[in-house]
Design a protein around this motif. Structure first.
Motif, PDB file in Angstrom:
ATOM      1  N   SER A  86      11.375   4.138   6.153  1.00  0.00           N
ATOM      2  CA  SER A  86      12.102   3.885   4.907  1.00  0.00           C
ATOM      3  C   SER A  86      13.436   4.613   4.967  1.00  0.00           C
ATOM      4  O   SER A  86      13.521   5.729   5.488  1.00  0.00           O
ATOM      5  N   SER A  88      15.062   4.917   1.976  1.00  0.00           N
ATOM      6  CA  SER A  88      15.272   5.200   0.552  1.00  0.00           C
ATOM      7  C   SER A  88      15.713   6.647   0.342  1.00  0.00           C
ATOM      8  O   SER A  88      15.093   7.570   0.903  1.00  0.00           O
ATOM      9  N   VAL A 113      12.017   4.455  -6.274  1.00  0.00           N
ATOM     10  CA  VAL A 113      11.338   3.390  -5.538  1.00  0.00           C
ATOM     11  C   VAL A 113      11.604   3.557  -4.052  1.00  0.00           C
ATOM     12  O   VAL A 113      12.758   3.669  -3.626  1.00  0.00           O
ATOM     13  N   THR A 115      11.292   1.798  -0.485  1.00  0.00           N
ATOM     14  CA  THR A 115      11.104   0.517   0.196  1.00  0.00           C
ATOM     15  C   THR A 115      10.622   0.769   1.615  1.00  0.00           C
ATOM     16  O   THR A 115      11.269   1.485   2.370  1.00  0.00           O
ATOM     17  N   TYR A 127       6.389  -1.372  -1.239  1.00  0.00           N
ATOM     18  CA  TYR A 127       7.121  -0.475  -2.134  1.00  0.00           C
ATOM     19  C   TYR A 127       6.190   0.611  -2.663  1.00  0.00           C
ATOM     20  O   TYR A 127       5.030   0.348  -3.009  1.00  0.00           O
ATOM     21  N   TYR A 129       6.204   3.275  -5.805  1.00  0.00           N
ATOM     22  CA  TYR A 129       6.856   3.596  -7.074  1.00  0.00           C
ATOM     23  C   TYR A 129       6.482   5.037  -7.401  1.00  0.00           C
ATOM     24  O   TYR A 129       5.372   5.318  -7.842  1.00  0.00           O
ATOM     25  N   PRO A 161       9.940  -5.764  -7.696  1.00  0.00           N
ATOM     26  CA  PRO A 161      10.937  -5.835  -6.620  1.00  0.00           C
ATOM     27  C   PRO A 161      11.858  -7.042  -6.710  1.00  0.00           C
ATOM     28  O   PRO A 161      12.947  -7.028  -6.116  1.00  0.00           O
TER      29      PRO A 161
END
Length: 215
Positions: A86, A88, A113, A115, A127, A129, A161
């Protein structure tokens, strides 16, 4: 004073609500996260771990809700290697090529979040959360979920998403019963096989790129 009373009437202190989500096509919307904004977890509440499996070259489940600090394991139930990662912010990580249960768990500390992807299989996507809100729940394959909360609240927030931004809807006055909501989207499986039209467009693009390179 009158305004203050009106605002108080709109708040629900606690509740349990059965929520049903449908898309613009009338079909159920699975894998949406429902929360009641403003409800925070109590300090000292123990955190359980979570698991995101990899089977048939798909992440399972597609969406998982976790509290900050939760460790997530990524078992590989396929007969091929996966490379999970990821980018993110705050929760970037990488698990290089691995089989079975060889990958160590990963802790996700920053709310937001996450991804997930696989460097080997581009179609795989999922995903996480990450939220301290204890009311967070994910809708099932029928677009349904039971939302429970304690504390003053006025709205439901829906994250998915496929939505560009979370949406908010007012809570029923009594904070109980059932609620049907329609979202401005139609559910599409991001890990599903490509349609004939998508494959045709890809073939055209590849052919065009190949022609340009040969010139």
């Amino acid at each position: 004073m009158a305004l203050g009373c009106v605002l108080c009437l709109g708040e629900v202190i606690a509740g349990e609500l059965q929520v049903q989500l449908a898309g613009s096509d009338g079909q159920p919307v699975p894998f949406a996260v429902l929360t009641v904004p403003g409800v925070e977890a109590l300090p000292g509440v123990p955190r359980g771990g979570a698991t995101v499996d990899q089977r048939e070259r798909r992440f399972d489940p597609l969406v998982t809700t976790i509290a900050p600090g939760t460790e997530v394991t990524f078992p590989n139930s396929d007969d091929t290697r996966h490379h999970v990662y990821s980018f993110s912010p705050g929760n970037a990580f990488e698990l290089k090529l691995f089989r079975a249960n060889a990958a160590p768990p990963v802790a996700f500390n920053d709310p937001g979040v996450v991804t997930l992807g696989c460097n080997i299989h581009d179609s795989m996507k999922a995903y996480l959360y990450v939220s301290a809100n204890p009311s967070a729940v994910v809708t099932d394959t029928e677009g349904s979920a039971t939302l429970r909360w304690e504390g003053a609240a006025t709205a439901i927030e829906v994250w998915h998403p496929q939505l560009s931004t979370p949406l908010q809807f007012p809570l029923p006055a009594d904070g109980a019963g059932s609620l049907a909501l329609e979202l401005p989207m139609a559910w599409q499986d991001p890990q599903g096989s490509k349609s004939d039209s998508e494959l045709e467009n890809m073939l055209k693009r590849f052919s065009r790129d190949a022609n340009q390179l040969s010139q």
